[in-house]
Design a protein around this motif. Structure first.
Motif, short mmCIF file in Angstrom:
data_model
loop_
_atom_site.label_atom_id
_atom_site.label_comp_id
_atom_site.label_asym_id
_atom_site.label_seq_id
_atom_site.Cartn_x
_atom_site.Cartn_y
_atom_site.Cartn_z
N UNK A 36 20.95 58.67 48.91
CA UNK A 36 20.50 58.53 50.29
C UNK A 36 20.09 57.09 50.59
N UNK A 37 19.53 56.40 49.59
CA UNK A 37 19.12 55.01 49.76
C UNK A 37 20.29 54.04 49.65
N UNK A 38 21.50 54.58 49.40
CA UNK A 38 22.68 53.73 49.33
C UNK A 38 22.99 53.17 47.96
N UNK A 39 22.37 53.75 46.92
CA UNK A 39 22.59 53.27 45.55
C UNK A 39 23.42 54.29 44.78
N UNK A 40 24.28 53.82 43.87
CA UNK A 40 25.06 54.76 43.06
C UNK A 40 24.20 55.42 41.98
N UNK A 41 24.70 56.53 41.46
CA UNK A 41 24.06 57.22 40.35
C UNK A 41 25.06 57.29 39.19
N UNK A 56 28.86 57.52 40.51
CA UNK A 56 29.13 58.11 41.83
C UNK A 56 28.44 57.28 42.89
N UNK A 57 29.21 56.93 43.92
CA UNK A 57 28.71 56.13 45.03
C UNK A 57 28.23 57.04 46.15
N UNK A 58 27.40 56.52 47.06
CA UNK A 58 26.91 57.33 48.18
C UNK A 58 28.02 57.93 49.05
N UNK A 59 29.19 57.26 49.12
CA UNK A 59 30.29 57.80 49.93
C UNK A 59 31.10 58.86 49.20
N UNK A 60 30.70 59.21 47.96
CA UNK A 60 31.37 60.26 47.21
C UNK A 60 32.41 59.77 46.21
#
Length: 79
Positions: A36-41, A56-60
């Motif tokens: 949600x904060x725009x950071x990847x996991x 994984x990036x915020x855009x999927x």
């Protein structure tokens, strides 16, 4: 005589036990907050090769990555 670290070799450690221990009691809140904060996991699945992680990036978008002493390296898109 000190041993020399071969810095040209990628990390071959199997990170799955560590990832499992770290996420054993995770409800996903921290991962969702990062996205949600725009950071990847980063995470692993049963099919993630040893020494690799899924990014994984915020855009999927998802990528398979590995790490060594030079940092993070993209291996390929993840399915």
């Amino acid at each position: 005589m000190a041993s020399q670290l071969n810095r040209s070799e990628p990390c071959k450690a199997d990170l799955r036990p560590l990832l499992h221990a770290l996420t054993r009691e995770d409800d996903g809140a921290a991962a969702n907050a990062h996205l949600t904060a725009g950071r990847p996991i980063y995470y692993g699945t049963a099919g993630t090769p040893p020494g690799h992680a899924v990014k994984e990036y915020p855009d999927g978008r998802r990528e398979l990555v590995r790490f060594d002493h030079l940092g993070e390296h993209r291996v390929r898109d993840a399915a």
